[in-house]
Design a protein around this motif. Structure first.
Motif, PDB file in Angstrom:
ATOM      1  N   ASP A  83       0.849  -1.189   0.000  1.00 34.03           N
ATOM      2  CA  ASP A  83       0.000   0.000   0.000  1.00 34.03           C
ATOM      3  C   ASP A  83       0.888   1.245   0.000  1.00 34.03           C
ATOM      4  OD1 ASP A  83      -1.652   2.110   0.524  1.00 34.03           O
ATOM      5  OD2 ASP A  83      -2.638   1.212   2.270  1.00 34.03           O
ATOM      6  N   ASP A  84       0.804   2.016  -1.069  1.00 32.40           N
ATOM      7  CA  ASP A  84       1.678   3.193  -1.195  1.00 32.40           C
ATOM      8  C   ASP A  84       1.415   4.257  -0.143  1.00 32.40           C
ATOM      9  OD1 ASP A  84       3.176   2.214  -3.216  1.00 32.40           O
ATOM     10  OD2 ASP A  84       2.200   3.341  -4.825  1.00 32.40           O
ATOM     11  N   THR A  85       0.273   4.170   0.562  1.00 32.02           N
ATOM     12  CA  THR A  85       0.061   5.154   1.621  1.00 32.02           C
ATOM     13  C   THR A  85       0.493   4.608   2.979  1.00 32.02           C
ATOM     14  OG1 THR A  85      -2.241   4.461   1.846  1.00 32.02           O
ATOM     15  CG2 THR A  85      -1.803   6.374   0.460  1.00 32.02           C
ATOM     16  N   SER A  86       0.975   3.369   3.033  1.00 26.36           N
ATOM     17  CA  SER A  86       1.517   2.885   4.306  1.00 26.36           C
ATOM     18  C   SER A  86       2.984   2.484   4.176  1.00 26.36           C
ATOM     19  CB  SER A  86       0.685   1.712   4.842  1.00 26.36           C
ATOM     20  OG  SER A  86       0.892   0.565   4.063  1.00 26.36           O
ATOM     21  N   ASN A  87       3.496   2.487   2.957  1.00 22.21           N
ATOM     22  CA  ASN A  87       4.898   2.142   2.727  1.00 22.21           C
ATOM     23  C   ASN A  87       5.770   3.364   3.046  1.00 22.21           C
ATOM     24  OD1 ASN A  87       7.433   1.704   1.625  1.00 22.21           O
ATOM     25  ND2 ASN A  87       6.660   0.619  -0.161  1.00 22.21           N
ATOM     26  N   PRO A  88       6.562   3.321   4.124  1.00 18.77           N
ATOM     27  CA  PRO A  88       7.330   4.506   4.502  1.00 18.77           C
ATOM     28  C   PRO A  88       8.387   4.885   3.475  1.00 18.77           C
ATOM     29  CG  PRO A  88       7.725   2.686   6.042  1.00 18.77           C
ATOM     30  CD  PRO A  88       6.753   2.189   5.036  1.00 18.77           C
ATOM     31  N   MET A 139       7.773   5.406   0.548  1.00 21.13           N
ATOM     32  CA  MET A 139       7.136   6.380  -0.337  1.00 21.13           C
ATOM     33  C   MET A 139       7.350   7.822   0.138  1.00 21.13           C
ATOM     34  SD  MET A 139       6.069   4.716  -2.865  1.00 21.13           S
ATOM     35  CE  MET A 139       5.113   5.955  -3.733  1.00 21.13           C
ATOM     36  N   LEU A 140       7.630   8.002   1.427  1.00 20.19           N
ATOM     37  CA  LEU A 140       7.927   9.350   1.932  1.00 20.19           C
ATOM     38  C   LEU A 140       9.196   9.871   1.265  1.00 20.19           C
ATOM     39  CD1 LEU A 140       7.231   8.624   5.702  1.00 20.19           C
ATOM     40  CD2 LEU A 140       5.806  10.051   4.226  1.00 20.19           C
ATOM     41  N   TYR A 160      13.284   0.202   2.497  1.00 21.28           N
ATOM     42  CA  TYR A 160      12.981   0.730   3.814  1.00 21.28           C
ATOM     43  C   TYR A 160      13.074  -0.452   4.764  1.00 21.28           C
ATOM     44  CZ  TYR A 160      11.053   3.487   7.570  1.00 21.28           C
ATOM     45  OH  TYR A 160      10.907   4.176   8.747  1.00 21.28           O
ATOM     46  N   GLN A 189      14.934   1.808  10.591  1.00 23.37           N
ATOM     47  CA  GLN A 189      13.984   2.922  10.683  1.00 23.37           C
ATOM     48  C   GLN A 189      14.255   3.942   9.593  1.00 23.37           C
ATOM     49  OE1 GLN A 189      12.931   4.490  14.493  1.00 23.37           O
ATOM     50  NE2 GLN A 189      13.537   2.638  15.557  1.00 23.37           N
ATOM     51  N   ARG A 214       7.029  15.107   5.102  1.00 25.80           N
ATOM     52  CA  ARG A 214       6.145  14.506   4.098  1.00 25.80           C
ATOM     53  C   ARG A 214       5.049  13.712   4.790  1.00 25.80           C
ATOM     54  NH1 ARG A 214       7.135  16.803  -0.811  1.00 25.80           N
ATOM     55  NH2 ARG A 214       9.367  17.245  -0.906  1.00 25.80           N
ATOM     56  N   LEU A 219       1.576  11.007   4.084  1.00 29.32           N
ATOM     57  CA  LEU A 219       0.771  10.186   3.183  1.00 29.32           C
ATOM     58  C   LEU A 219      -0.525   9.852   3.908  1.00 29.32           C
ATOM     59  CD1 LEU A 219       3.560   7.823   1.830  1.00 29.32           C
ATOM     60  CD2 LEU A 219       2.216   9.394   0.443  1.00 29.32           C
ATOM     61  N   ASN A 244      -4.462   8.156   3.691  1.00 29.09           N
ATOM     62  CA  ASN A 244      -5.384   7.284   2.970  1.00 29.09           C
ATOM     63  C   ASN A 244      -6.765   7.367   3.609  1.00 29.09           C
ATOM     64  OD1 ASN A 244      -6.764   5.286   1.653  1.00 29.09           O
ATOM     65  ND2 ASN A 244      -5.114   3.753   1.805  1.00 29.09           N
ATOM     66  N   LEU A 292       0.582   8.511   7.550  1.00 26.47           N
ATOM     67  CA  LEU A 292       2.016   8.250   7.679  1.00 26.47           C
ATOM     68  C   LEU A 292       2.724   9.590   7.577  1.00 26.47           C
ATOM     69  CD1 LEU A 292       4.161   5.923   7.699  1.00 26.47           C
ATOM     70  CD2 LEU A 292       4.063   5.961   5.229  1.00 26.47           C
ATOM     71  N   SER A 340       6.749  11.601   7.800  1.00 26.68           N
ATOM     72  CA  SER A 340       8.195  11.418   7.939  1.00 26.68           C
ATOM     73  C   SER A 340       8.684  12.217   9.145  1.00 26.68           C
ATOM     74  CB  SER A 340       8.915  11.876   6.662  1.00 26.68           C
ATOM     75  OG  SER A 340       8.726  13.248   6.428  1.00 26.68           O
ATOM     76  N   ALA A 384      10.552   5.742  14.047  1.00 27.99           N
ATOM     77  CA  ALA A 384      10.590   6.834  13.077  1.00 27.99           C
ATOM     78  C   ALA A 384       9.444   6.675  12.083  1.00 27.99           C
ATOM     79  CB  ALA A 384      11.923   6.829  12.345  1.00 27.99           C
ATOM     80  N   ASN A 385       9.039   7.788  11.486  1.00 29.03           N
ATOM     81  CA  ASN A 385       7.973   7.805  10.487  1.00 29.03           C
ATOM     82  C   ASN A 385       6.698   7.139  11.010  1.00 29.03           C
ATOM     83  OD1 ASN A 385       9.946   8.907   8.759  1.00 29.03           O
ATOM     84  ND2 ASN A 385      10.588   6.855   8.145  1.00 29.03           N
ATOM     85  N   PHE A 421       3.236   5.627  11.778  1.00 25.20           N
ATOM     86  CA  PHE A 421       2.075   5.222  10.986  1.00 25.20           C
ATOM     87  C   PHE A 421       0.913   5.076  11.959  1.00 25.20           C
ATOM     88  CE2 PHE A 421      -0.402   1.560   9.222  1.00 25.20           C
ATOM     89  CZ  PHE A 421      -0.855   2.189   8.069  1.00 25.20           C
TER      90      PHE A 421
END
Lengths: 261, 106
Positions: free
Chosen positions: A48-53, A55-56, A205, A210, B3, B5, B7, B23, B25, B69-70, B72
């Protein structure tokens, strides 16, 4: 540093014959990405591109692609246009031969060459936030593409050197890469499944880090684990090994930015 | 700038339970680590996360140094009306980041 490196080049063929036990390469149809060994949660995170860090960082890379840099006042996009079309498949065919360097260069080195020669900007440091972000953005454009190492005869000696390094025992533990990743993949090492070691998703990632990291960071990791002396980032030894690993993973799909535990 | 993200489903039925995933950063430096010279690395974390639905607070979280970090953050809510779901993260050193998403409820 150069001592062991030089030794590896000259001694590799001799050591190969004497020391490598099985050393059989994995059959093409038996190859699997370490993705397949991950938990359901980690797979979901990558998918999921909105949960894959990762992607940040890709978002940062997208901004860098469009940002003007250096004395030329040009951005990557000014020459290459949209990365979606121009960078598709590029990561899948690196390392590739660079005529001016006279040897293969990996994606990071290619980006830095472009920065220095065409943008007249300072190169990004290895593992810097910028380099990871831009290489992730470029490599993501190859997501789903098969890894396709260039069929270039000039790469042959470097590929052979990479293969020899992969099969050469090294470090205080006297292990070769192949002893784990060719001969014992799928078994357990301290509670983890030994992966086949295909570079399908770099930069990855890694939850343990981290953060995002390059293939060379991962290779350092393994070498430190074998208690071998690791090379400096960007060392030709690493690039040769990257070349061999990409050849070994030929045809497998690019997953960048992959998530790994 | 951090950044983010987000959903949020673009469309939902009235009364439907929807999942929201966010999510951001951020280094989430714990404050417990030391650098190579033995000097303490100061804490730098997100301390608070708030979600509002058309201005009304529907979810809040306090974050602590043990969070990776980051961060979610995912949670559920009931789709009641069309509008904006807004998010705000605040933290150490004056950190503040906003994001929002539109939702149409039919």
């Amino acid at each position: 540093m150069s001592g062991p490196a030089r030794l590896s080049i000259f001694a590799a063929p001799l050591l190969l014959a004497a020391l490598v036990s099985a050393g059989a390469e994995i059959a093409l149809n038996e190859r699997r990405s370490a993705y397949d060994d991950m938990s359901r949660d980690n797979k979901a995170m990558q998918d999921d591109d909105t949960s894959n860090p990762g992607m940040l960082a890709v978002l940062d890379g997208e901004a860098l692609w469009a940002a003007k840099a250096g004395a030329s006042g040009k951005s990557c996009a000014d020459c290459h246009g949209g990365a979606k079309a121009s960078m598709k498949g590029v990561a899948a065919r690196h390392p590739s031969f660079d005529a001016s360097a006279g040897r293969p260069v990996n994606l990071e080195q290619r980006i830095n060459t472009s920065r220095v020669q065409h943008q007249q900007a300072s190169p990004f440091a290895y593992e810097s936030k910028e380099m990871l972000a831009l290489s992730a953005y470029v490599a993501m454009q190859s997501r789903g593409e098969p890894i396709a190492p260039p069929d270039d005869p000039r790469l042959k000696p470097f590929l052979d050197r990479g293969r020899a390094q992969f099969n050469q025992r090294q470090g205080q533990l006297n292990l070769s890469c192949g002893q784990c990743h060719d001969d014992n993949w799928g078994k357990s090492l301290a509670g983890n499944t030994v992966p086949q070691g295909h570079p399908t998703g770099y930069p990855i990632y890694r939850l343990e880090w981290q953060g995002l990291g390059s293939l060379q960071r991962r290779l350092r990791n393994c070498m430190i684990g074998m208690r071998a002396e690791s090379y400096a980032y960007g060392a030709p030894e690493y690039v040769d090994m990257e070349l061999y690993l990409m050849w070994r993973a030929r045809g497998m799909k690019v997953e960048t930015p992959a998530v790994r535990p | 700038m951090a950044r983010t993200l987000i959903n949020v489903p673009q469309k939902a039925k009235r009364g439907e339970v929807i999942a929201i995933k966010t999510l951001i950063s951020h280094v989430m430096e714990t404050g417990f680590r030391h650098d190579n010279m033995g000097k303490a690395i100061p804490r730098d974390i997100i301390t608070s996360f708030v979600c509002t639905y058309n201005g009304e607070e529907i979810f809040r979280a306090a974050l602590h140094p043990a969070i990776a970090a980051n961060p979610f953050i995912t949670f559920h809510t009931v789709a009641t009306e069309s509008g904006t779901i807004a998010f705000r993260w605040t933290g150490d050193n004056g950190f503040s980041q906003d994001a929002s998403a539109k939702i149409t409820v039919g």
